[in-house]
Motif scaffolding. Structure first.
Motif, PDB file in Angstrom:
ATOM      1  N   ARG A  75       0.837  -1.200   0.000  1.00 36.32           N
ATOM      2  CA  ARG A  75       0.000   0.000   0.000  1.00 36.32           C
ATOM      3  C   ARG A  75       0.867   1.244   0.000  1.00 36.32           C
ATOM      4  N   ARG A  78       2.856   2.891   3.137  1.00 36.62           N
ATOM      5  CA  ARG A  78       2.681   2.036   4.307  1.00 36.62           C
ATOM      6  C   ARG A  78       3.614   0.815   4.212  1.00 36.62           C
ATOM      7  N   ARG A  80       5.933  -2.393   5.337  1.00 35.30           N
ATOM      8  CA  ARG A  80       5.661  -3.474   6.287  1.00 35.30           C
ATOM      9  C   ARG A  80       6.887  -3.895   7.078  1.00 35.30           C
ATOM     10  N   LEU A 148       4.321   9.011   4.844  1.00 35.27           N
ATOM     11  CA  LEU A 148       4.225   7.604   5.215  1.00 35.27           C
ATOM     12  C   LEU A 148       3.739   7.485   6.641  1.00 35.27           C
ATOM     13  N   THR A 149       3.147   6.337   6.919  1.00 33.72           N
ATOM     14  CA  THR A 149       2.764   5.973   8.276  1.00 33.72           C
ATOM     15  C   THR A 149       3.329   4.587   8.562  1.00 33.72           C
ATOM     16  N   ASP A 151       1.809   2.232  10.620  1.00 31.51           N
ATOM     17  CA  ASP A 151       0.808   1.410  11.290  1.00 31.51           C
ATOM     18  C   ASP A 151       0.701  -0.004  10.727  1.00 31.51           C
ATOM     19  N   GLU A 152       1.409  -0.306   9.616  1.00 28.21           N
ATOM     20  CA  GLU A 152       1.381  -1.659   9.082  1.00 28.21           C
ATOM     21  C   GLU A 152       2.742  -2.359   9.175  1.00 28.21           C
TER      22      GLU A 152
END
Length: 471
Positions: A75, A78, A80, A148-149, A151-152
């Motif tokens: 994504r 996001r 990993r 970007l975050t 959270d994943e």
């Protein structure tokens, strides 16, 4: 006893990728940590530089993300998996280790750090990446800008956490880790647990398994230490030139940026092509000089402590402390540029008479026992150590005036060998690592090591110890 990677549970595609790069047997820190890290446990690894820890965390990171699928699960903005490194040089070289593994299973990787324009990094994130290798300052900036975050993120790696502490990055690292999911796997590698690293471990690692292999404060058996005392500054200049003039790859360490630049220019002018590495160089100049040293175009790198961590070049046969470091940890990290990955190497410290007392105390703290030998440039002990002198090369005018430009080819790149058996200047693989921007499939760029906030500000720097961050 050696252990092959398949016996440790490494997935077959990664075993094949490792074998293609000539890696079939695990080093001790890999053999110790992989069963736990591949099973998903949090791991605290303590190992000296050169012990193989980069591969120890790269394999389980790629294996876990690949097991969850690539492509359709990717994504925008996001990632990993996240690897945090203290400097841009280290981030780049970590990316170079991960890239072949990630490519074997269809994963995308990019690097994030200061000192370069952020556009290519942002473009890579928006295109979707699985793995980010980053320095904390620029990463936090991009997070703040909404690019970007975390959270994943399923796996987070903190490499050289003790050096993060030395550079004052732990508050930023703490904020970043606080943005990753609590249930994710975390792997932390550090030579020591002082300066707040222990607090990071207690807060973010869940019942970690501790593995200690070849800790940074222990001398390496394959590393031979020498201390040469010279009578005065003039004799020191001659001894340095003799040591630098051998056929193999060597790194000379200086205390200041000015002196590193000056020595590299002087050696080049005397027919020994050399490049410098320090905090005053632009990122492009750093890249050029590391590439020239890594691919054998030049055999001599003159550096400040910016190169003491994170610059991993194979087959450095000799490390020379032209200026003795200020403390024992810097001595060990500088010295760790040789005798890497099972190879042997020599470490020379040059001391003036007035430095003898302080150097003796430093070596005692480092756990090094070595006699101090008076020498001049013609001393037998010196010529026996260096072996054959390389042919002197007439410098082109540009190279003589600007050491950050790549000098003319040094000739005899492979080296003629020496008393331990033709270590030479090794393959160009490390040079390729130095040039690799870590972008690979995702077009990531550059190197980091910037400041805690912006990665490329006036506080940003490469690798020097201490808090000035300007090497």
């Amino acid at each position: 006893m050696t252990t092959d990677f398949s016996a440790l549970g490494v997935p077959a595609p990664l075993v094949s990728a490792l074998a293609a790069d000539g890696k079939t047997q695990a080093f001790p820190i890999q053999a110790d940590t992989l069963p736990d890290s591949l099973s998903g446990r949090d791991v605290l690894g303590r190992g000296r530089t050169g012990s193989g820890k980069t591969l120890a965390f790269s394999i389980p990171l790629v294996a876990r993300i690949a097991a969850d699928g690539a492509g359709p699960t990717r994504r925008r903005g996001r990632p990993r998996a996240l690897v945090l490194a203290p400097t841009r040089e280290l981030a780049t070289q970590i990316a170079a280790v991960i890239e072949p593994l990630a490519g074997a299973v269809g994963l995308r990787l990019t690097t994030i750090f200061g000192g370069v324009n952020q556009k290519r990094q942002v473009d890579a994130l928006q295109g979707g990446v699985d793995i980010v290798v980053a320095c904390p300052g620029r990463l936090e900036d991009l997070m703040g800008q909404g690019h970007l975050t975390l959270d994943e993120v399923e796996v987070t790696v903190i490499d050289e956490a003790d050096h993060m502490a030395d550079l004052g990055f732990l508050p930023v690292v703490t904020r970043i880790l606080g943005r990753t999911p609590r249930g994710g796997q975390r792997l932390l590698f550090s030579a020591t647990l002082d300066n707040g690293v222990d607090a990071l471990v207690k807060r973010f690692l869940d019942q970690p398994v501790l593995h200690s292999v070849d800790e940074a404060h222990s001398p390496v058996e394959a590393m031979t230490h020498h201390v040469f005392q010279v009578p005065d500054a003039g004799a020191k200049t001659d001894v340095v030139e003799t040591l630098a003039g051998g056929t193999g790859r060597r790194i000379l360490f200086m205390r200041t940026k000015h002196q590193a630049k000056k020595l590299a220019k002087k050696l080049t002018a005397s027919g020994i092509p050399a490049v410098d590495l320090h905090g005053n160089l632009s990122q492009a100049a750093r890249d050029r000089n590391l590439a020239a040293f890594g691919d054998g175009t030049v055999r001599v790198l003159v550096a400040t402590d910016v190169a003491a961590r994170g610059v991993h070049v194979d087959d450095v046969e000799l490390v020379i402390h032209v200026d003795p470091p200020a403390e024992h940890k810097a001595y060990l990290h500088r010295s760790g540029r040789t005798a890497r990955a099972g190879a042997s190497g020599d470490v020379v410290t040059i001391a003036l008479p007035e430095q003898r007392g302080d150097l003796t105390k430093l070596l005692r703290r480092a756990g090094i026992r070595v006699d101090i030998t008076p020498v001049t440039a013609g001393s037998r002990v010196l010529t026996d150590l260096v072996g054959e002198q390389a042919e002197r090369i007439a410098p082109p005018p540009v190279a003589a005036a600007h050491t950050q430009s790549r000098p003319a080819p040094a000739g005899n790149r492979g080296g003629a060998g020496r008393r331990r058996g033709a270590r030479g200047s090794g393959s160009g693989r490390a040079g390729a690592a130095a040039r690799t921007g870590g972008g690979g499939r995702s077009g990531g760029t550059g190197r980091s090591g910037g400041s805690a906030r912006s990665g490329g500000s006036s506080r940003g720097r490469g690798q020097a110890g201490g808090r000035s961050r300007t090497a």
